[in-house]
Design a protein around this motif. Structure first.
Motif, mmCIF file in Angstrom:
data_model
loop_
_atom_site.group_PDB
_atom_site.id
_atom_site.type_symbol
_atom_site.label_atom_id
_atom_site.label_comp_id
_atom_site.label_asym_id
_atom_site.label_seq_id
_atom_site.Cartn_x
_atom_site.Cartn_y
_atom_site.Cartn_z
ATOM 1 N N ALA A 1 8.970 6.687 4.060
ATOM 2 C CA ALA A 1 9.619 5.834 5.061
ATOM 3 C C ALA A 1 10.811 6.509 5.741
ATOM 4 O O ALA A 1 11.385 5.944 6.677
ATOM 5 N N GLU A 2 11.173 7.704 5.321
ATOM 6 C CA GLU A 2 12.354 8.356 5.886
ATOM 7 C C GLU A 2 12.258 8.484 7.406
ATOM 8 O O GLU A 2 13.216 8.165 8.129
ATOM 9 N N VAL B 1 7.233 -4.429 4.377
ATOM 10 C CA VAL B 1 6.425 -5.042 5.419
ATOM 11 C C VAL B 1 5.018 -5.170 4.867
ATOM 12 O O VAL B 1 4.494 -4.234 4.251
ATOM 13 N N ALA B 2 4.411 -6.326 5.070
ATOM 14 C CA ALA B 2 3.041 -6.555 4.601
ATOM 15 C C ALA B 2 2.111 -5.507 5.206
ATOM 16 O O ALA B 2 2.265 -5.122 6.372
ATOM 17 N N ASP B 3 1.158 -5.045 4.415
ATOM 18 C CA ASP B 3 0.245 -4.013 4.896
ATOM 19 C C ASP B 3 -0.406 -4.397 6.217
ATOM 20 O O ASP B 3 -0.522 -3.575 7.118
ATOM 21 N N GLY C 1 0.807 -1.211 0.000
ATOM 22 C CA GLY C 1 0.000 0.000 0.000
ATOM 23 C C GLY C 1 0.841 1.262 0.000
ATOM 24 O O GLY C 1 0.374 2.325 -0.395
ATOM 25 N N ALA C 2 2.098 1.171 0.431
ATOM 26 C CA ALA C 2 2.992 2.332 0.446
ATOM 27 C C ALA C 2 3.360 2.779 -0.967
ATOM 28 O O ALA C 2 3.881 3.872 -1.158
ATOM 29 N N TYR C 3 3.107 1.922 -1.955
ATOM 30 C CA TYR C 3 3.476 2.241 -3.331
ATOM 31 C C TYR C 3 2.255 2.368 -4.232
ATOM 32 O O TYR C 3 2.305 2.044 -5.406
ATOM 33 N N VAL D 1 7.081 0.042 -8.316
ATOM 34 C CA VAL D 1 6.980 -1.406 -8.128
ATOM 35 C C VAL D 1 6.227 -2.108 -9.253
ATOM 36 O O VAL D 1 6.161 -3.332 -9.285
ATOM 37 N N SER D 2 5.713 -1.341 -10.171
ATOM 38 C CA SER D 2 4.970 -1.927 -11.288
ATOM 39 C C SER D 2 5.869 -2.884 -12.073
ATOM 40 O O SER D 2 6.920 -2.500 -12.583
ATOM 41 N N GLY D 3 5.475 -4.139 -12.112
ATOM 42 C CA GLY D 3 6.246 -5.137 -12.844
ATOM 43 C C GLY D 3 7.499 -5.617 -12.133
ATOM 44 O O GLY D 3 8.235 -6.453 -12.669
ATOM 45 N N TYR D 4 7.763 -5.126 -10.925
ATOM 46 C CA TYR D 4 8.978 -5.512 -10.209
ATOM 47 C C TYR D 4 8.876 -6.960 -9.756
ATOM 48 O O TYR D 4 7.845 -7.396 -9.268
ATOM 49 N N ARG D 5 9.967 -7.706 -9.894
ATOM 50 C CA ARG D 5 10.006 -9.102 -9.461
ATOM 51 C C ARG D 5 11.247 -9.338 -8.603
ATOM 52 O O ARG D 5 12.344 -8.904 -8.954
#
Length: 149
Positions: free
Chosen positions: A115-116, A78-80, A25-27, A35-39
Motif C-alpha cells: 500500500a505504500e 477497503v473491501a476487496d 485480499g491484500a493480506y 490479520v489472523s485472529g485480529y478483531r
C-alpha cells in the motif's frame, strides 16, 4: 463510483469491520499472519476516531481509524470489491480533514508494504522503515507521514 457516505463507526459496526480486516485480499499469502485472529472491538471503535464508508444499502466498503495521541492512521481497509473505485482515496481525504480539525500537524502511517505507493500518491512522504515484530509481522514496513498544512 457508487454512492457512499462516510460516517462515524459505532460499536455495533465492530463485527463488520473485523470482517473487512480478516477478509482482505491484500493480506493473503505471506501477509496473512498480520490479520489472523485480529478483531476490531466495540471498545476500540468507541475509543478512537473510526469512520466507515458505507453504500446506500449500509454495506461497509471500507474504514479507517485515526489515533490522536500519538497521531497515527492505525487501521485502513477497503473491501476487496470496492478497491480501485476511489473509496480509499476518499477515506484518506476524510482522515486528513479529521486530523486537521483535531489540530494535528502530521499523521504517521506504518504501511502495509503493497500500500505504500497508494499513500505516496495521496501525499504521504516516506520517513523510514519499521522493523519486523514477530510472530505476526515478519517483514519490514514503510513508515510514512502526512504533513498537514
Amino acid at each position: 463510483m457508487r454512492s457512499l457516505t462516510i460516517r462515524r463507526a459505532a460499536a455495533r459496526d465492530a463485527d463488520r469491520l473485523t470482517s473487512l480486516v480478516q477478509g482482505s485480499g491484500a493480506y493473503r499469502g505471506a501477509y496473512a499472519s498480520m490479520v489472523s485472529g485480529y478483531r476490531v472491538t466495540a471498545e476500540y471503535v468507541t475509543r478512537h476516531r473510526v469512520f466507515t464508508a458505507v453504500d446506500a444499502a449500509d454495506r461497509a466498503l471500507g474504514f479507517y481509524s485515526l489515533v490522536l495521541e500519538p497521531p497515527e492512521l492505525d487501521l485502513m481497509f477497503v473491501a476487496d470489491g470496492a478497491r480501485g473505485s476511489g473509496v480509499g482515496r476518499l477515506l484518506v481525504e476524510h482522515m486528513l480533514d479529521q486530523a486537521q480539525e483535531a489540530g494535528l500537524g502530521e499523521v504517521r502511517v506504518v504501511s502495509h508494504p503493497p500500500a505504500e505507493r497508494f499513500y505516496r500518491r495521496l501525499g504521504a512522504e516516506r520517513v523510514g522503515t519499521v522493523a519486523p515484530s514477530p510472530p505476526k509481522v515478519t517483514w519490514e514496513r514503510p513508515e510514512l507521514r502526512f504533513v498537514l498544512a
